[in-house]
Write a protein that holds these residues in place. Structure first.
Motif, PDB file in Angstrom:
ATOM      1  N   VAL A  66       0.942  -1.293  -0.185  1.00 40.13           N
ATOM      2  CA  VAL A  66      -0.108   0.083  -0.082  1.00 40.13           C
ATOM      3  C   VAL A  66       0.733   1.209   0.250  1.00 40.13           C
ATOM      4  N   THR A  67       0.699   2.121  -0.920  1.00 40.00           N
ATOM      5  CA  THR A  67       1.264   3.417  -0.982  1.00 40.00           C
ATOM      6  C   THR A  67       0.543   4.794  -0.431  1.00 40.00           C
ATOM      7  N   ALA A  68      -0.817   4.462  -0.101  1.00 41.93           N
ATOM      8  CA  ALA A  68      -1.393   5.699   0.460  1.00 41.93           C
ATOM      9  C   ALA A  68      -2.768   5.295   0.993  1.00 41.93           C
ATOM     10  N   LEU A  69      -3.231   5.955   1.848  1.00 39.16           N
ATOM     11  CA  LEU A  69      -4.605   6.006   2.256  1.00 39.16           C
ATOM     12  C   LEU A  69      -5.256   7.260   2.215  1.00 39.16           C
ATOM     13  N   ARG A  70      -6.466   7.513   1.598  1.00 38.59           N
ATOM     14  CA  ARG A  70      -7.111   8.626   1.464  1.00 38.59           C
ATOM     15  C   ARG A  70      -8.423   8.597   1.925  1.00 38.59           C
ATOM     16  N   ALA A  71      -8.863   9.619   2.786  1.00 36.17           N
ATOM     17  CA  ALA A  71     -10.380   9.733   3.089  1.00 36.17           C
ATOM     18  C   ALA A  71     -10.996  10.300   1.970  1.00 36.17           C
ATOM     19  N   GLU A  72     -12.395   9.888   1.662  1.00 31.75           N
ATOM     20  CA  GLU A  72     -12.955  10.265   0.575  1.00 31.75           C
ATOM     21  C   GLU A  72     -14.359  10.646   1.157  1.00 31.75           C
ATOM     22  N   PRO A  73     -15.253  11.414   0.503  1.00 36.59           N
ATOM     23  CA  PRO A  73     -16.532  12.021   0.840  1.00 36.59           C
ATOM     24  C   PRO A  73     -17.299  10.969   1.336  1.00 36.59           C
ATOM     25  N   GLY A  74     -18.189  11.334   2.172  1.00 35.84           N
ATOM     26  CA  GLY A  74     -19.256  10.290   2.613  1.00 35.84           C
ATOM     27  C   GLY A  74     -18.516   9.110   3.661  1.00 35.84           C
ATOM     28  N   GLY A  75     -17.508   9.566   4.236  1.00 36.09           N
ATOM     29  CA  GLY A  75     -16.831   8.624   5.141  1.00 36.09           C
ATOM     30  C   GLY A  75     -16.081   7.576   4.883  1.00 36.09           C
ATOM     31  N   ARG A  76     -16.000   7.210   3.386  1.00 30.08           N
ATOM     32  CA  ARG A  76     -15.144   6.172   2.921  1.00 30.08           C
ATOM     33  C   ARG A  76     -13.761   6.448   2.766  1.00 30.08           C
ATOM     34  N   TRP A  77     -13.187   5.312   2.541  1.00 34.43           N
ATOM     35  CA  TRP A  77     -11.573   5.368   2.178  1.00 34.43           C
ATOM     36  C   TRP A  77     -11.293   4.714   0.889  1.00 34.43           C
ATOM     37  N   SER A  78      -9.904   5.353   0.192  1.00 35.64           N
ATOM     38  CA  SER A  78      -9.518   4.665  -0.749  1.00 35.64           C
ATOM     39  C   SER A  78      -8.113   4.117  -0.334  1.00 35.64           C
ATOM     40  N   VAL A  79      -7.770   2.874  -0.866  1.00 39.29           N
ATOM     41  CA  VAL A  79      -6.373   2.476  -0.176  1.00 39.29           C
ATOM     42  C   VAL A  79      -5.671   2.185  -1.828  1.00 39.29           C
ATOM     43  N   GLU A  80      -4.522   2.870  -1.899  1.00 38.59           N
ATOM     44  CA  GLU A  80      -3.781   2.766  -3.181  1.00 38.59           C
ATOM     45  C   GLU A  80      -2.669   2.140  -2.932  1.00 38.59           C
ATOM     46  N   LEU A  81      -2.635   1.226  -4.247  1.00 38.69           N
ATOM     47  CA  LEU A  81      -1.342   0.242  -4.414  1.00 38.69           C
ATOM     48  C   LEU A  81      -0.968   0.564  -5.758  1.00 38.69           C
ATOM     49  N   PRO A  82       0.204   0.402  -6.380  1.00 36.95           N
ATOM     50  CA  PRO A  82       0.705   0.479  -7.723  1.00 36.95           C
ATOM     51  C   PRO A  82      -0.394  -0.338  -8.616  1.00 36.95           C
ATOM     52  N   GLY A  83      -0.905   0.762  -9.406  1.00 40.93           N
ATOM     53  CA  GLY A  83      -2.117   0.395 -10.500  1.00 40.93           C
ATOM     54  C   GLY A  83      -3.447  -0.213  -9.803  1.00 40.93           C
ATOM     55  N   GLU A  84      -3.616   0.246  -8.905  1.00 45.33           N
ATOM     56  CA  GLU A  84      -4.792  -0.418  -8.447  1.00 45.33           C
ATOM     57  C   GLU A  84      -5.301   0.596  -7.006  1.00 45.33           C
ATOM     58  N   ARG A  85      -6.774   1.033  -7.119  1.00 43.25           N
ATOM     59  CA  ARG A  85      -7.291   1.640  -5.794  1.00 43.25           C
ATOM     60  C   ARG A  85      -8.489   0.824  -5.245  1.00 43.25           C
ATOM     61  N   ILE A  86      -8.409   0.533  -4.129  1.00 45.96           N
ATOM     62  CA  ILE A  86      -9.534  -0.170  -3.431  1.00 45.96           C
ATOM     63  C   ILE A  86     -10.399   0.678  -2.716  1.00 45.96           C
ATOM     64  N   ASP A  87     -11.765   0.735  -2.844  1.00 46.89           N
ATOM     65  CA  ASP A  87     -12.440   1.669  -1.938  1.00 46.89           C
ATOM     66  C   ASP A  87     -12.961   0.632  -0.611  1.00 46.89           C
ATOM     67  N   ALA A  88     -13.104   1.335   0.410  1.00 52.72           N
ATOM     68  CA  ALA A  88     -13.619   0.725   1.666  1.00 52.72           C
ATOM     69  C   ALA A  88     -14.383   1.508   2.619  1.00 52.72           C
ATOM     70  N   ASP A  89     -15.101   0.937   3.402  1.00 52.06           N
ATOM     71  CA  ASP A  89     -15.927   1.605   4.503  1.00 52.06           C
ATOM     72  C   ASP A  89     -14.983   1.746   5.729  1.00 52.06           C
ATOM     73  N   ALA A  90     -14.204   0.902   5.810  1.00 54.75           N
ATOM     74  CA  ALA A  90     -13.258   0.891   7.001  1.00 54.75           C
ATOM     75  C   ALA A  90     -11.699   0.421   6.510  1.00 54.75           C
ATOM     76  N   VAL A  91     -10.979   0.954   7.243  1.00 49.23           N
ATOM     77  CA  VAL A  91      -9.435   0.488   7.176  1.00 49.23           C
ATOM     78  C   VAL A  91      -8.742  -0.008   8.408  1.00 49.23           C
ATOM     79  N   VAL A  92      -8.255  -0.876   8.391  1.00 48.72           N
ATOM     80  CA  VAL A  92      -7.286  -1.586   9.616  1.00 48.72           C
ATOM     81  C   VAL A  92      -5.896  -1.456   9.225  1.00 48.72           C
ATOM     82  N   LEU A  93      -5.240  -0.534   9.874  1.00 48.52           N
ATOM     83  CA  LEU A  93      -3.838  -0.503   9.550  1.00 48.52           C
ATOM     84  C   LEU A  93      -3.174  -1.382  10.559  1.00 48.52           C
ATOM     85  N   ALA A  94      -2.273  -2.429  10.175  1.00 46.57           N
ATOM     86  CA  ALA A  94      -1.842  -3.458  10.879  1.00 46.57           C
ATOM     87  C   ALA A  94      -0.527  -3.881  10.410  1.00 46.57           C
TER      88      ALA A  94
END
Length: 465
Positions: free
Chosen positions: A247-275
């Protein structure tokens, strides 16, 4: 490519596939959340893993747990691995002292089927590595330690060594008993350890229940547990598991959602656990997620050195032993687990190894092979077929006085973002137990925000509440 939550309901992303991340993913999936687990390495298991060396399967280091480690025991049950890492029937630790003028002397720390604190009374009364006066003073210090409250934040500012000295513990008692246990569990000598963490370890492990300190360890390679069986459990729970996914970045999105960024991919999520480890977490946390994110960088790290020796014949008759009067700390027989069919493979676990962690292999060989010959008479005529080392320079967080105020809880100030890892505020030192507890705690915090029931969370969370 962007992956949304679609019609499958709430979606959580867990970043990090160590024990904390795997636990969080399983707990979330068990509660009906759709989960994606992302791990940058090619395997799961974090810092408790295995690798191949020729015909051997080698653990990067020896990991043990105690019967009181209810979270890690839950984890083993959850991945169907408990039978592969059993606990000894009763605490029994051979302790060999090489410092006595008479030479090699064997003692044992073992318990009787009696209530606390009588369960260790006979063992300590006969423990040959302490004087009669030291044995008496150890008992009084143990009672004083039992009276401490590990939840008291004032204990975090004190060092365990100073407390022991104030309670009549001689340098010999510290070496032969308190550090024998404490270095292995805290990864620090008493003088460098927080009294709060030390009190937690000794009160829970030795002074809570008679069997609390019984020792368990994997009879198979750690990778079979923490990678193979963990992956199987994740698959069965419906978790999407991706390795080599950094993972290269975590970004808060409108509506309380999150985007998790990887090389060549972005995954949208309602919650993120950073472990992930604390320094990596610091780099990924978005601005404002913690009041003082720089505190994560103030959490020090401590190394563990592991020395691996393969002999042409058996030289150790016990599953493990501890040592005094020698640089050697703990020695484990890993022959069967490694797949070795001829000879014996020993692993030396050297905690608090800051002075040796970068030493050349040749220097370590020159230092430890003679010590093993002193410790194990059968090694004197044995051929060394292989000698190698593994180094974990940041094996654990440093349990120094004051570390408690630096460890964050599971919740951040960013809604929907949670922290997990042995370094978070679990109350435990940096152990497999702490990692599992943190993952379950982060999952529990996330479930509340996702509107899902916490009824299926592991029972040990209620024990800690």
């Amino acid at each position: 490519m962007s992956q949304g939550n679609g019609a499958a309901g709430r979606h959580a992303v867990v970043v990090g596939g160590g024990l904390a991340g795997v636990t969080a993913a399983l707990a979330l999936a068990d509660a009906g959340v759709r989960v994606t687990l992302l791990e940058g390495r090619p395997r799961l298991g974090g810092l408790a893993f295995s690798f191949r060396r020729g015909d051997l399967t080698v653990d990067n280091g020896q990991h043990v747990y105690l019967r009181c480690c209810t979270a890690y025991r839950w984890f083993l049950d959850r991945i169907d691995g408990a039978a592969l890492a059993p606990v000894q029937d009763r605490l029994d630790v051979p302790v060999v002292d090489l410092a006595k003028p008479a030479g090699r002397r064997l003692g044992r720390l073992r318990r009787d089927p009696l209530p606390v604190p009588l369960h260790l009374g006979r063992s300590l009364a006969a423990y040959p590595h302490l004087s009669l006066a030291d044995r008496a003073r150890v008992g009084r210090a143990a009672l004083a330690l039992k009276a401490l409250d590990p939840a008291d934040p004032a204990l975090d500012a004190q060092d365990f060594g100073g407390w022991l000295a104030a309670h009549g513990q001689s340098p010999r008692a510290v070496e032969a008993l308190w550090d024998l246990v404490g270095v292995a569990t805290l990864n620090a000598v008493a003088a460098d350890a927080s009294l709060q963490l030390a009190a937690m370890v000794f009160r829970t492990g030795l002074l809570s229940e008679p069997g609390a300190a019984d020792i368990g360890w994997a009879r198979v390679p750690l990778g079979e547990l923490h990678d193979t069986l963990a992956r199987k459990a994740l698959d069965a729970a419906g978790v999407r598991t991706e390795t080599r996914a950094r993972v290269t970045a975590l970004r808060a999105e409108p509506g309380g959602r999150w985007s998790v960024e990887l090389p060549g991919e972005r995954i949208d999520a309602d919650a993120v656990v950073l472990a992930v480890p604390q320094r990596e977490a610091h780099d990924l946390l978005p601005e404002g997620a913690l009041d003082a994110p720089e505190r994560l960088l103030d959490i020090g790290t401590a190394p563990i050195l592991n020395v691996h020796v393969v002999y042409d014949r058996p030289v150790l008759t016990a599953p493990f032993l501890a040592a005094l009067g020698t640089p050697v700390q703990w020695v484990f027989d890993r022959t069967d687990a490694s797949g070795l069919t001829d000879g014996q493979y020993l692993a030396l676990s050297q905690s608090a190894a800051r002075d040796e962690i970068d030493a050349p292999v040749a220097a370590l060989r020159e230092r430890y092979l003679p010590e093993l010959q002193r410790l194990l008479p059968r090694a004197r005529g044995a051929e060394v077929r292989d000698f190698f080392v593994t180094r974990e320079r940041t094996a654990t967080f440093a349990p120094a006085p004051g570390v408690g105020r630096l460890r964050p809880g599971a919740r951040t100030k960013a809604p929907g973002l949670y922290l997990a890892g042995a370094w978070t505020a679990t109350g435990w030192p940096a152990t497999m137990e702490s990692a599992v507890r943190s993952g379950a705690g982060a999952a529990g915090a996330a479930l509340g925000a996702l509107g899902r029931s916490r009824a299926l969370l592991p029972g040990f969370l209620e024990e800690a509440a």
